[in-house]
Scaffold this motif. Structure first.
Motif, PDB file in Angstrom:
ATOM      1  N   TYR A 170     -14.841   8.700   3.485  1.00  0.00           N
ATOM      2  CA  TYR A 170     -15.329   7.314   3.597  1.00  0.00           C
ATOM      3  C   TYR A 170     -16.294   6.912   2.480  1.00  0.00           C
ATOM      4  O   TYR A 170     -16.131   5.846   1.878  1.00  0.00           O
ATOM      5  CB  TYR A 170     -15.953   7.119   4.978  1.00  0.00           C
ATOM      6  N   PRO A 171     -17.325   7.739   2.150  1.00  0.00           N
ATOM      7  CA  PRO A 171     -18.221   7.325   1.061  1.00  0.00           C
ATOM      8  C   PRO A 171     -17.492   7.140  -0.267  1.00  0.00           C
ATOM      9  O   PRO A 171     -17.871   6.294  -1.079  1.00  0.00           O
ATOM     10  CB  PRO A 171     -19.237   8.479   0.986  1.00  0.00           C
TER      11      PRO A 171
ATOM     12  N   GLN B 112      -8.754   3.084 -13.304  1.00  0.00           N
ATOM     13  CA  GLN B 112      -7.794   4.177 -13.116  1.00  0.00           C
ATOM     14  C   GLN B 112      -7.832   4.724 -11.692  1.00  0.00           C
ATOM     15  O   GLN B 112      -6.793   4.966 -11.076  1.00  0.00           O
ATOM     16  CB  GLN B 112      -8.084   5.296 -14.126  1.00  0.00           C
ATOM     17  N   VAL B 113      -9.033   4.910 -11.161  1.00  0.00           N
ATOM     18  CA  VAL B 113      -9.168   5.442  -9.806  1.00  0.00           C
ATOM     19  C   VAL B 113      -8.635   4.437  -8.785  1.00  0.00           C
ATOM     20  O   VAL B 113      -7.938   4.815  -7.830  1.00  0.00           O
ATOM     21  CB  VAL B 113     -10.639   5.783  -9.505  1.00  0.00           C
ATOM     22  N   SER B 114      -8.933   3.161  -8.962  1.00  0.00           N
ATOM     23  CA  SER B 114      -8.468   2.144  -8.026  1.00  0.00           C
ATOM     24  C   SER B 114      -6.950   2.063  -7.996  1.00  0.00           C
ATOM     25  O   SER B 114      -6.342   1.980  -6.918  1.00  0.00           O
ATOM     26  CB  SER B 114      -9.065   0.780  -8.403  1.00  0.00           C
ATOM     27  N   VAL B 115      -6.334   2.096  -9.159  1.00  0.00           N
ATOM     28  CA  VAL B 115      -4.872   2.070  -9.222  1.00  0.00           C
ATOM     29  C   VAL B 115      -4.285   3.315  -8.567  1.00  0.00           C
ATOM     30  O   VAL B 115      -3.302   3.253  -7.818  1.00  0.00           O
ATOM     31  CB  VAL B 115      -4.387   1.947 -10.684  1.00  0.00           C
ATOM     32  N   ASN B 116      -4.895   4.470  -8.832  1.00  0.00           N
ATOM     33  CA  ASN B 116      -4.428   5.716  -8.215  1.00  0.00           C
ATOM     34  C   ASN B 116      -4.476   5.647  -6.697  1.00  0.00           C
ATOM     35  O   ASN B 116      -3.571   6.124  -6.008  1.00  0.00           O
ATOM     36  CB  ASN B 116      -5.281   6.893  -8.697  1.00  0.00           C
ATOM     37  N   ASP B 117      -5.551   5.069  -6.157  1.00  0.00           N
ATOM     38  CA  ASP B 117      -5.675   4.971  -4.708  1.00  0.00           C
ATOM     39  C   ASP B 117      -4.562   4.115  -4.117  1.00  0.00           C
ATOM     40  O   ASP B 117      -4.005   4.432  -3.056  1.00  0.00           O
ATOM     41  CB  ASP B 117      -7.037   4.396  -4.330  1.00  0.00           C
ATOM     42  N   ILE B 118      -4.244   3.027  -4.780  1.00  0.00           N
ATOM     43  CA  ILE B 118      -3.183   2.153  -4.290  1.00  0.00           C
ATOM     44  C   ILE B 118      -1.836   2.865  -4.345  1.00  0.00           C
ATOM     45  O   ILE B 118      -1.048   2.826  -3.392  1.00  0.00           O
ATOM     46  CB  ILE B 118      -3.142   0.850  -5.112  1.00  0.00           C
TER      47      ILE B 118
ATOM     48  N   ILE C  51      -6.877   4.156   6.409  1.00  0.00           N
ATOM     49  CA  ILE C  51      -8.020   3.723   7.218  1.00  0.00           C
ATOM     50  C   ILE C  51      -9.344   3.846   6.452  1.00  0.00           C
ATOM     51  O   ILE C  51     -10.135   2.892   6.430  1.00  0.00           O
ATOM     52  CB  ILE C  51      -8.066   4.495   8.550  1.00  0.00           C
ATOM     53  N   PRO C  52      -9.641   4.994   5.806  1.00  0.00           N
ATOM     54  CA  PRO C  52     -10.891   5.048   5.026  1.00  0.00           C
ATOM     55  C   PRO C  52     -10.913   4.041   3.876  1.00  0.00           C
ATOM     56  O   PRO C  52     -11.976   3.502   3.542  1.00  0.00           O
ATOM     57  CB  PRO C  52     -10.913   6.489   4.488  1.00  0.00           C
ATOM     58  N   LEU C  53      -9.739   3.781   3.276  1.00  0.00           N
ATOM     59  CA  LEU C  53      -9.669   2.821   2.176  1.00  0.00           C
ATOM     60  C   LEU C  53     -10.034   1.429   2.658  1.00  0.00           C
ATOM     61  O   LEU C  53     -10.838   0.717   2.032  1.00  0.00           O
ATOM     62  CB  LEU C  53      -8.259   2.827   1.580  1.00  0.00           C
ATOM     63  N   VAL C  54      -9.473   1.025   3.790  1.00  0.00           N
ATOM     64  CA  VAL C  54      -9.776  -0.290   4.354  1.00  0.00           C
ATOM     65  C   VAL C  54     -11.240  -0.352   4.794  1.00  0.00           C
ATOM     66  O   VAL C  54     -11.943  -1.344   4.532  1.00  0.00           O
ATOM     67  CB  VAL C  54      -8.843  -0.582   5.543  1.00  0.00           C
TER      68      VAL C  54
ATOM     69  N   ARG D 286     -17.924  -2.227   1.430  1.00  0.00           N
ATOM     70  CA  ARG D 286     -18.379  -2.675   0.114  1.00  0.00           C
ATOM     71  C   ARG D 286     -18.544  -4.195   0.087  1.00  0.00           C
ATOM     72  O   ARG D 286     -19.515  -4.710  -0.465  1.00  0.00           O
ATOM     73  CB  ARG D 286     -17.387  -2.221  -0.960  1.00  0.00           C
ATOM     74  N   GLN D 287     -17.601  -4.899   0.695  1.00  0.00           N
ATOM     75  CA  GLN D 287     -17.693  -6.356   0.730  1.00  0.00           C
ATOM     76  C   GLN D 287     -18.935  -6.799   1.505  1.00  0.00           C
ATOM     77  O   GLN D 287     -19.655  -7.713   1.093  1.00  0.00           O
ATOM     78  CB  GLN D 287     -16.437  -6.939   1.366  1.00  0.00           C
ATOM     79  N   TRP D 288     -19.208  -6.127   2.636  1.00  0.00           N
ATOM     80  CA  TRP D 288     -20.382  -6.475   3.430  1.00  0.00           C
ATOM     81  C   TRP D 288     -21.662  -6.198   2.652  1.00  0.00           C
ATOM     82  O   TRP D 288     -22.605  -7.007   2.687  1.00  0.00           O
ATOM     83  CB  TRP D 288     -20.376  -5.668   4.729  1.00  0.00           C
TER      84      TRP D 288
END
Length: 360
Positions: A69-70, A162-168, A204-207, A213-215
């Protein structure tokens, strides 16, 4: 590596933290604790192993979420607006992580455990270790790469892209690639369990991380930037993540305690293909980046992402598919021991060869 978690796209100066720097030591101590406790308290570990439903062990699931999660909070998907900037590095990352790395790891696993180590290992056990290696190879680094990027003075924003694209990509590609490779190696693939693992430990952790982060950005303190608010939050929950990592290792080695005490060379056998894979993937990515004249601030983190693993995901899926006491779970944990010293050696090598790359 895969780890861990307080690292963000632009960490404060001062280098790698004491936990990350000595990660192999902490994990080694957790392994010793697990071995001792597993042999002294076998009944307790058997009880913990029984706390599961639908192939999900509740104690391990909670600990994995505490680790993952972190990391997901640290990922900023708004960085995807920079996806078109300097596309060479992103192309290398995607090709290496999804078209090369999983398949070379599977090939090395088969070579060592079905050929070289075959006289010393039972065929059923060999399949388990191969499965664990496949899970590691198919899970590219998510969080610790921010630390490696900092140590080579990489482009923090581009590393985040790069990390964000990898996660998707991981959400959609991890399960099919793992299923294909496990099928090729004649390992039965329980699709339902594999998909459930991806949903539980990635989606689930990604969402949850994105929502947190948005909050945080909306409720930052007066005069505090959005990034500073996220840094403050991830720093505050870092101890929980560290405890989750070490407690998971204690549990895993507690379940495996009797096997490892009887066969200590098994850890070395598992580590050998992991070492070859790590240095080999780095060499391929780094050489391709040099040949393609990718700037060092992009090339070095790009090679680090390909070399490192999202071992938390690999551990969780190995447990879900094969069980807490499985050889597959053991193989994924050995990845933690191997990764940190390997990555620190590669950081030193990258910094020593920096002048061979264009700076921008």
């Amino acid at each position: 590596m895969s780890t861990q978690n307080a690292a963000v796209a632009a960490p404060a100066p001062g280098g790698i933290g004491i936990f990350e720097k000595w990660l192999s030591v902490w994990v080694g101590l957790a392994i010793i604790a697990g071995l001792v406790l597993g042999n002294l308290l076998p009944g307790t570990f058997s009880w913990l192993a029984g706390l599961e439903y639908a192939s999900v062990n509740f104690p391990v699931a909670i600990l994995i979420w505490a680790m993952v999660y972190p990391m997901m909070v640290a990922v900023d998907f708004s960085s995807l607006s920079h996806i078109g900037d300097r596309p060479k590095g992103l192309i290398l990352t995607l090709v290496v992580n999804w078209l090369i790395k999983p398949f070379t790891m599977a090939a090395l696993g088969v070579l060592f455990f079905e050929v070289i180590f075959a006289p010393f290992i039972q065929p059923a056990d060999a399949q388990q270790y191969i499965a664990g290696l496949i899970l590691l190879g198919a899970a590219p680094c998510t969080a610790m790469v921010f630390v490696w990027s900092q140590l080579v003075r990489g482009d923090a924003t581009y590393t985040l892209v790069q990390v964000s694209v990898n996660d998707i990509v991981m959400v959609f590609a991890f399960a099919p690639i793992v299923a294909i490779l496990l099928g090729v190696t004649d390992i039965s693939v329980p699709w339902a369990t594999l998909i459930l693992s991806v949903v539980l430990y990635v989606v689930i952790p990604l969402v949850a991380g994105a929502a947190t982060r948005q909050w945080l950005t909306r409720h930052a303190r007066r005069g505090e930037s959005a990034d500073a608010a996220v840094d403050r939050f991830t720093g505050a929950i870092k101890p929980v993540s560290i405890i989750g990592l070490l407690a998971t290792v204690v549990l895993l080695f507690g379940f495996q305690g009797h096997v490892i005490v009887e066969r200590p060379l098994l850890i070395v056998m598992i580590a050998i293909p992991l070492l070859i894979q790590s240095y080999g993937i780095f060499a391929i990515t780094y050489a391709a980046a040099w040949f393609w004249r990718v700037p060092f601030t992009v090339a070095a983190p790009c090679a680090m992402i390909g070399t490192s693993n999202f071992f938390e995901l690999a551990v969780a899926v190995a447990i879900g598919l094969f069980g807490l006491g499985s050889g597959a779970a053991l193989a994924t944990v050995v990845g933690v021991l191997v990764e940190v010293p390997v990555m620190l050696s590669l950081v030193a090598f990258a910094n020593a060869t920096r002048t061979h790359f264009p700076e921008a």
